[in-house]
Scaffold this motif. Sequence first.
Motif, PDB file in Angstrom:
ATOM      1  N   GLU A 121     -30.757 -11.523   7.930  1.00 16.15           N
ATOM      2  CA  GLU A 121     -29.728 -12.523   7.662  1.00 16.15           C
ATOM      3  C   GLU A 121     -28.325 -11.922   7.751  1.00 16.15           C
ATOM      4  O   GLU A 121     -27.405 -12.551   8.280  1.00 16.15           O
ATOM      5  N   VAL A 122     -28.172 -10.705   7.233  1.00 16.28           N
ATOM      6  CA  VAL A 122     -26.855 -10.059   7.278  1.00 16.28           C
ATOM      7  C   VAL A 122     -26.468  -9.748   8.719  1.00 16.28           C
ATOM      8  O   VAL A 122     -25.301  -9.881   9.105  1.00 16.28           O
ATOM      9  N   LYS A 123     -27.435  -9.371   9.525  1.00 15.02           N
ATOM     10  CA  LYS A 123     -27.150  -9.133  10.945  1.00 15.02           C
ATOM     11  C   LYS A 123     -26.700 -10.417  11.631  1.00 15.02           C
ATOM     12  O   LYS A 123     -25.824 -10.399  12.505  1.00 15.02           O
ATOM     13  N   LYS A 124     -27.287 -11.542  11.223  1.00 18.08           N
ATOM     14  CA  LYS A 124     -26.866 -12.837  11.779  1.00 18.08           C
ATOM     15  C   LYS A 124     -25.426 -13.150  11.382  1.00 18.08           C
ATOM     16  O   LYS A 124     -24.641 -13.654  12.187  1.00 18.08           O
ATOM     17  N   ARG A 235     -17.592 -17.939 -11.082  1.00 20.11           N
ATOM     18  CA  ARG A 235     -18.366 -17.557 -12.260  1.00 20.11           C
ATOM     19  C   ARG A 235     -19.785 -18.113 -12.169  1.00 20.11           C
ATOM     20  O   ARG A 235     -20.744 -17.478 -12.608  1.00 20.11           O
ATOM     21  N   LEU A 236     -19.916 -19.300 -11.579  1.00 24.66           N
ATOM     22  CA  LEU A 236     -21.223 -19.939 -11.445  1.00 24.66           C
ATOM     23  C   LEU A 236     -22.014 -19.398 -10.258  1.00 24.66           C
ATOM     24  O   LEU A 236     -23.188 -19.724 -10.092  1.00 24.66           O
ATOM     25  N   GLY A 237     -21.359 -18.590  -9.415  1.00 14.80           N
ATOM     26  CA  GLY A 237     -22.029 -18.091  -8.214  1.00 14.80           C
ATOM     27  C   GLY A 237     -22.210 -19.169  -7.169  1.00 14.80           C
ATOM     28  O   GLY A 237     -23.108 -19.084  -6.322  1.00 14.80           O
ATOM     29  N   ASP A 238     -21.358 -20.201  -7.198  1.00 13.13           N
ATOM     30  CA  ASP A 238     -21.448 -21.330  -6.267  1.00 13.13           C
ATOM     31  C   ASP A 238     -20.588 -21.027  -5.040  1.00 13.13           C
ATOM     32  O   ASP A 238     -19.376 -21.247  -5.036  1.00 13.13           O
ATOM     33  N   GLU A 239     -21.227 -20.521  -3.976  1.00 14.93           N
ATOM     34  CA  GLU A 239     -20.488 -20.122  -2.775  1.00 14.93           C
ATOM     35  C   GLU A 239     -19.860 -21.333  -2.075  1.00 14.93           C
ATOM     36  O   GLU A 239     -18.734 -21.259  -1.583  1.00 14.93           O
ATOM     37  N   ALA A 269     -13.178 -18.914   3.452  1.00 20.25           N
ATOM     38  CA  ALA A 269     -14.021 -20.098   3.253  1.00 20.25           C
ATOM     39  C   ALA A 269     -15.102 -20.183   4.326  1.00 20.25           C
ATOM     40  O   ALA A 269     -16.285 -20.392   4.025  1.00 20.25           O
ATOM     41  N   VAL A 270     -14.700 -20.008   5.576  1.00 27.82           N
ATOM     42  CA  VAL A 270     -15.666 -20.114   6.675  1.00 27.82           C
ATOM     43  C   VAL A 270     -16.720 -19.016   6.571  1.00 27.82           C
ATOM     44  O   VAL A 270     -17.910 -19.246   6.818  1.00 27.82           O
ATOM     45  N   LYS A 275     -22.258 -17.524   5.425  1.00 23.68           N
ATOM     46  CA  LYS A 275     -23.177 -16.720   4.608  1.00 23.68           C
ATOM     47  C   LYS A 275     -24.320 -17.563   4.057  1.00 23.68           C
ATOM     48  O   LYS A 275     -25.470 -17.105   3.992  1.00 23.68           O
ATOM     49  N   ILE A 276     -24.013 -18.803   3.653  1.00 22.59           N
ATOM     50  CA  ILE A 276     -25.062 -19.666   3.085  1.00 22.59           C
ATOM     51  C   ILE A 276     -25.675 -20.582   4.138  1.00 22.59           C
ATOM     52  O   ILE A 276     -26.524 -21.416   3.823  1.00 22.59           O
ATOM     53  N   GLY A 277     -25.230 -20.429   5.390  1.00 22.26           N
ATOM     54  CA  GLY A 277     -25.817 -21.203   6.486  1.00 22.26           C
ATOM     55  C   GLY A 277     -25.459 -22.677   6.468  1.00 22.26           C
ATOM     56  O   GLY A 277     -26.231 -23.507   6.948  1.00 22.26           O
ATOM     57  N   ASN A 278     -24.278 -23.028   5.938  1.00 20.84           N
ATOM     58  CA  ASN A 278     -23.868 -24.428   5.872  1.00 20.84           C
ATOM     59  C   ASN A 278     -22.959 -24.742   7.062  1.00 20.84           C
ATOM     60  O   ASN A 278     -21.742 -24.590   7.002  1.00 20.84           O
TER      61      ASN A 278
END
Length: 295
Positions: A121-124, A235-239, A269-270, A275-278
């Motif tokens: 995933e990190v390579k992607k 703080r919530l870890g909400d990317e 932001a992008v 990172k989360i694939g959105n």
Amino acid sequence: MFIQILGVFDILKKKEMSLQYYLQRLYEIQEEELDVLISIGAYYLQEDNFEDSLNYFEKALRMAIDMDDDEMEAFIIDSIGDVYLNSRNIDKALEYYKEAMRIYFSIKSPLKDEIKEKIKEVKKIKAAIDITEISQIKERKVPEPEEPPELNLEKLNSKLDFVVNMVDSTSIYSSYSNDKEAVSHLKDAFRISRDIGDEAGEAALLLMLGNIALKQKEYTDAKKYLEDSKTFFRRLGDEKGTGVTMVLLGTLNFALGDMQEVSDNFRNAVEKFQKIGNKDAESAAIDLLNTLYED
């Protein structure tokens, strides 16, 4: 004489039992200290304090090596990789992930497949950053205008609302958005969320208040709401929530004429959306950025 010899053996036996007890206690104390070091490192990572996070993880790593705990050593190396990944040093992150994977495979840890997928995933992410439009954003040099540019609210309003509504926790408050008393209702809802300890609700409501203030050109209020919202989301870890807040902050920076901050906020932001694939959030952010520069 025989009785005296037996007495000596009894003493030696008690000492041996006592030594085993203290050695066990020492190991337990070391485990507790190791756990504390890891927890502090994770806390600083959550706060984006990468220097202190790395410092505590490295202390934990030395302790894990001294304790000859291979699995914990690999876990901490993996965590150090996370520090480098979040500080955007992807090549360094991959080095640590690969070392963690080597150890996991050598001890046949059940975590070996998880770290293997993580590396993929990190390579992607690395490939995406290299080839997508965000690379162009990094290189874009925008001359500082003599006067701050005027926001075209007719074009931006719907796009800003669309981005904000991507945050799941805003949906329950969406009915307030078009209400004449929207700000008052949202502030009331925020106070209730704060009283009951609903941090996700607080983050969403601050984001919505920041969006309204931005559209009404109340930039001082907008900045305060959005910065506070970003703090909650982090703080919530909400990317996704953090990324959306950065998009609005970037738009605010554009209105204030701070072009370097525009670039930094949209880029960050992008990268979070990638990172989360959105893909939807990524496209919406880039579309909004392009709209800002159309005129």
